[in-house]
Design a protein around this motif. Sequence first.
Motif, PDB file in Angstrom:
ATOM      1  N   UNK A 171       0.780  -1.355  -0.052  1.00 23.28           N
ATOM      2  CA  UNK A 171       0.104  -0.014   0.009  1.00 23.28           C
ATOM      3  C   UNK A 171       0.908   1.422   0.212  1.00 23.28           C
ATOM      4  N   UNK A 172       1.826   1.317   0.868  1.00 15.77           N
ATOM      5  CA  UNK A 172       2.900   2.590   0.908  1.00 15.77           C
ATOM      6  C   UNK A 172       3.560   2.657  -0.422  1.00 15.77           C
ATOM      7  N   UNK A 173       3.900   1.399  -1.030  1.00 14.77           N
ATOM      8  CA  UNK A 173       4.826   1.521  -2.322  1.00 14.77           C
ATOM      9  C   UNK A 173       3.992   2.139  -3.404  1.00 14.77           C
ATOM     10  N   UNK A 174       2.758   1.457  -3.308  1.00 19.64           N
ATOM     11  CA  UNK A 174       1.795   1.922  -4.488  1.00 19.64           C
ATOM     12  C   UNK A 174       1.596   3.442  -4.211  1.00 19.64           C
ATOM     13  N   UNK A 175       1.540   4.022  -3.225  1.00 19.04           N
ATOM     14  CA  UNK A 175       1.380   5.467  -2.891  1.00 19.04           C
ATOM     15  C   UNK A 175       2.557   6.199  -3.292  1.00 19.04           C
ATOM     16  N   UNK A 176       3.819   5.643  -3.007  1.00 20.11           N
ATOM     17  CA  UNK A 176       4.976   6.386  -3.379  1.00 20.11           C
ATOM     18  C   UNK A 176       5.133   6.303  -4.962  1.00 20.11           C
ATOM     19  N   UNK A 198       9.237  11.362   0.412  1.00 19.19           N
ATOM     20  CA  UNK A 198       8.000  12.110   0.561  1.00 19.19           C
ATOM     21  C   UNK A 198       7.628  12.193   1.957  1.00 19.19           C
ATOM     22  N   UNK A 199       6.868  13.304   2.480  1.00 16.61           N
ATOM     23  CA  UNK A 199       6.271  13.063   3.830  1.00 16.61           C
ATOM     24  C   UNK A 199       4.728  12.379   3.557  1.00 16.61           C
ATOM     25  N   UNK A 200       4.627  11.663   4.643  1.00 21.04           N
ATOM     26  CA  UNK A 200       3.405  10.677   4.385  1.00 21.04           C
ATOM     27  C   UNK A 200       2.181  11.346   4.837  1.00 21.04           C
ATOM     28  N   UNK A 201       1.107  11.191   3.920  1.00 21.57           N
ATOM     29  CA  UNK A 201      -0.073  11.682   4.404  1.00 21.57           C
ATOM     30  C   UNK A 201      -0.782  10.774   5.799  1.00 21.57           C
TER      31      UNK A 201
END
Length: 306
Positions: A261-266, A283-286
């Motif tokens: 999930x994190x990788x997909x957002x990045x 990047x800062x994470x929402x």
Amino acid sequence: MAEPRLPALHTSHLHSLPLLARGKVRDNYAVGQDRILMVATDRISAFDVIMDDPIPGKGVLLTQMALFWFERLQGICPNHLTGQAPESVVQPDEVEQVRGRSMLVRRLQPVPIEAVVRGYLAGSGWKEYQATQSVCGVPLPAGLSNAARLPEPIYTPAAKAAVGEHDENITYERTVHMVGPALAAQIRDLSIALYRAAAAFALGRGLIIADTKFEFGLAPDGSLVLMDEVLTPDSSRYWPVEGYEAALAAGQNPPSFDKQFLRDWLEQAQVDGKPWNKTPPAPRLPTEVIAKTAEKYREALQRLVG
């Protein structure tokens, strides 16, 4: 199981023990000459870059999952746990930094091999298969698709890299050159046995372990010991059984309980108006990405242990 409610810990600071190393997630401290205190922080990395934003409770979840698997698999391979309480080796003002997120382990001579076992075709393995119909030199049948179950689990080792560097996929023959034929074969056979046992148990809990990596060390008597973490979402690709067949039919990655999930957002995140180039700074994470990632880790543990 109750959710961890401890505050987020990005970096531990123990004044009573010498710091040995800080990894992507764990801070390791020397306890005398023969033990190590491993503190699982709430740091998270992706594409070998450590994020500035921690995932609250992640270190506790990782530790609980690792302890679960160490106990379940100890009949196959001895592990590095001492059985002693981590809180017993720190000062009173440091207990909250280690409670629930630490393991007090034997100090071993690490074997410089990431023992990777794949039961399904995914990630870098899928990319390599498309180009060569093999993974790390292991030939595979034609016609497999993304996320396909392999006929048998395969052992695809990697050479351990320094923090911030990418582990390097290597052939089994190179592991023989690195550690000798007897130890290389023992690591391979134990890794496959551990994977088979864990995958069968997880499947009964509605989880597919697509692939995982193990790390081993040598005890003073020369015996091989399972160490570091084991079968956590940081070292393994977990998929829910539901949704797997639909994803397989569509040639897509199944939903997962790991860092995907994190990788997909990045992959779609931008820094200074440009796609992030997967080098520091991250990047800062929402807030919603942090919360969703924590939820994925939590659900994996809850499914596993009931």
